[in-house]
Design a protein around this motif. Structure first.
Motif, mmCIF file in Angstrom:
data_model
loop_
_atom_site.group_PDB
_atom_site.id
_atom_site.type_symbol
_atom_site.label_atom_id
_atom_site.label_comp_id
_atom_site.label_asym_id
_atom_site.label_seq_id
_atom_site.Cartn_x
_atom_site.Cartn_y
_atom_site.Cartn_z
ATOM 1 N N SER A 47 -3.525 -8.347 -3.228
ATOM 2 C CA SER A 47 -3.821 -8.833 -1.884
ATOM 3 C C SER A 47 -3.479 -10.305 -1.663
ATOM 4 C CB SER A 47 -5.315 -8.638 -1.570
ATOM 5 O OG SER A 47 -5.642 -7.278 -1.598
ATOM 6 N N THR A 48 -3.508 -11.090 -2.738
ATOM 7 C CA THR A 48 -3.338 -12.533 -2.581
ATOM 8 C C THR A 48 -2.363 -13.105 -3.609
ATOM 9 O OG1 THR A 48 -5.117 -13.094 -4.120
ATOM 10 C CG2 THR A 48 -5.751 -12.753 -1.795
ATOM 11 N N GLN A 49 -1.896 -14.297 -3.323
ATOM 12 C CA GLN A 49 -1.024 -15.013 -4.262
ATOM 13 C C GLN A 49 -1.758 -15.282 -5.565
ATOM 14 O OE1 GLN A 49 2.233 -15.738 -3.804
ATOM 15 N NE2 GLN A 49 2.322 -16.608 -5.865
ATOM 16 N N GLU A 50 -3.046 -15.582 -5.468
ATOM 17 C CA GLU A 50 -3.854 -15.845 -6.666
ATOM 18 C C GLU A 50 -3.886 -14.617 -7.583
ATOM 19 O OE1 GLU A 50 -8.488 -16.171 -7.111
ATOM 20 O OE2 GLU A 50 -7.698 -18.134 -6.482
ATOM 21 N N GLU A 51 -4.074 -13.442 -7.003
ATOM 22 C CA GLU A 51 -4.060 -12.209 -7.797
ATOM 23 C C GLU A 51 -2.687 -11.983 -8.426
ATOM 24 O OE1 GLU A 51 -6.147 -8.610 -6.076
ATOM 25 O OE2 GLU A 51 -6.172 -9.947 -4.338
ATOM 26 N N GLY A 61 4.796 -7.532 -9.734
ATOM 27 C CA GLY A 61 3.739 -7.500 -8.735
ATOM 28 C C GLY A 61 4.247 -7.904 -7.372
ATOM 29 N N PHE A 62 3.620 -7.365 -6.347
ATOM 30 C CA PHE A 62 3.953 -7.700 -4.968
ATOM 31 C C PHE A 62 2.674 -7.846 -4.172
ATOM 32 C CE2 PHE A 62 7.557 -5.233 -6.521
ATOM 33 C CZ PHE A 62 8.619 -6.050 -6.166
ATOM 34 N N ILE A 63 2.671 -8.812 -3.279
ATOM 35 C CA ILE A 63 1.573 -8.916 -2.333
ATOM 36 C C ILE A 63 1.802 -7.841 -1.277
ATOM 37 C CG2 ILE A 63 0.481 -10.356 -0.566
ATOM 38 C CD1 ILE A 63 1.320 -12.796 -2.262
ATOM 39 N N ALA A 64 0.769 -7.061 -1.001
ATOM 40 C CA ALA A 64 0.874 -5.981 -0.018
ATOM 41 C C ALA A 64 0.937 -6.597 1.382
ATOM 42 C CB ALA A 64 -0.302 -5.021 -0.147
ATOM 43 N N ASP A 65 2.154 -6.906 1.803
ATOM 44 C CA ASP A 65 2.350 -7.517 3.121
ATOM 45 C C ASP A 65 2.219 -6.466 4.215
ATOM 46 O OD1 ASP A 65 4.714 -6.043 3.044
ATOM 47 O OD2 ASP A 65 6.001 -7.795 2.786
ATOM 48 N N GLU A 66 2.479 -6.876 5.452
ATOM 49 C CA GLU A 66 2.319 -5.970 6.593
ATOM 50 C C GLU A 66 3.208 -4.735 6.480
ATOM 51 O OE1 GLU A 66 2.983 -8.331 10.080
ATOM 52 O OE2 GLU A 66 1.034 -9.312 9.938
ATOM 53 N N ASP A 67 4.409 -4.877 5.959
ATOM 54 C CA ASP A 67 5.305 -3.729 5.817
ATOM 55 C C ASP A 67 4.764 -2.725 4.809
ATOM 56 O OD1 ASP A 67 7.016 -4.845 7.655
ATOM 57 O OD2 ASP A 67 8.443 -5.585 6.172
ATOM 58 N N ILE A 68 4.283 -3.221 3.685
ATOM 59 C CA ILE A 68 3.714 -2.332 2.671
ATOM 60 C C ILE A 68 2.461 -1.656 3.205
ATOM 61 C CG2 ILE A 68 2.608 -2.255 0.393
ATOM 62 C CD1 ILE A 68 4.592 -4.502 -0.436
ATOM 63 N N GLN A 69 1.634 -2.414 3.908
ATOM 64 C CA GLN A 69 0.421 -1.838 4.478
ATOM 65 C C GLN A 69 0.754 -0.771 5.527
ATOM 66 O OE1 GLN A 69 -2.126 -5.016 5.837
ATOM 67 N NE2 GLN A 69 -2.148 -5.980 3.825
ATOM 68 N N LEU A 70 1.775 -1.002 6.320
ATOM 69 C CA LEU A 70 2.186 -0.011 7.314
ATOM 70 C C LEU A 70 2.685 1.255 6.615
ATOM 71 C CD1 LEU A 70 2.698 0.963 10.168
ATOM 72 C CD2 LEU A 70 4.896 -0.259 10.112
ATOM 73 N N ALA A 71 3.461 1.091 5.557
ATOM 74 C CA ALA A 71 3.929 2.253 4.804
ATOM 75 C C ALA A 71 2.746 3.060 4.280
ATOM 76 C CB ALA A 71 4.829 1.804 3.654
ATOM 77 N N MET A 72 1.732 2.369 3.772
ATOM 78 C CA MET A 72 0.545 3.062 3.279
ATOM 79 C C MET A 72 -0.162 3.799 4.400
ATOM 80 S SD MET A 72 -1.016 0.320 0.563
ATOM 81 C CE MET A 72 -2.416 1.355 0.186
#
Length: 110
Positions: A47-51, A61-72
């Motif tokens: 979820s975050t850069q820290e993670e 690793g990838f931050i789940a950005d808006e595109d990834i969240q939309l795909a989900m």
């Protein structure tokens, strides 16, 4: 931690927030969507850069950005609306999402 909330999935599905009878099912679909993406793309979603920075060396690793969240959300909606995996238009594994779910289990050669 889930990358999208049940509330976000309900918005995608156009379900009323007060309708809670399927919340646990939606939660399981959200988790399945995240796992499917992580397996399919050999990565870990965070979820975050820290993670992202805390991931061990060698872990993609990838931050789940808006595109990834939309795909989900789209995956959750498809699975929720077609719970038996039967598409009346074309009953192929690709259309049913079966190939996407099982792709990580296939043996891949380089």
């Amino acid at each position: 931690m889930a990358m999208i909330s049940v509330s976000e999935a309900k918005t995608q599905l156009r379900l009323e927030p007060e309708f809670t009878a399927h919340d646990s099912h939606l939660e399981s679909l959200i988790k399945a969507a995240q796992r499917s993406i992580e397996r399919g793309y050999c990565c870990t979603l965070v979820s975050t850069q820290e993670e992202l920075e805390k991931l061990p060396d060698g872990v993609r690793g990838f931050i789940a950005d808006e595109d990834i969240q939309l795909a989900m959300k789209m995956m959750v909606a498809r699975w929720y609306l077609d719970p038996v995996g039967a598409n009346t238009e074309s009953d192929t594994p690709a259309k049913l999402g079966v190939e996407f779910l099982l792709f990580p289990l296939m043996e891949h050669t380089v």
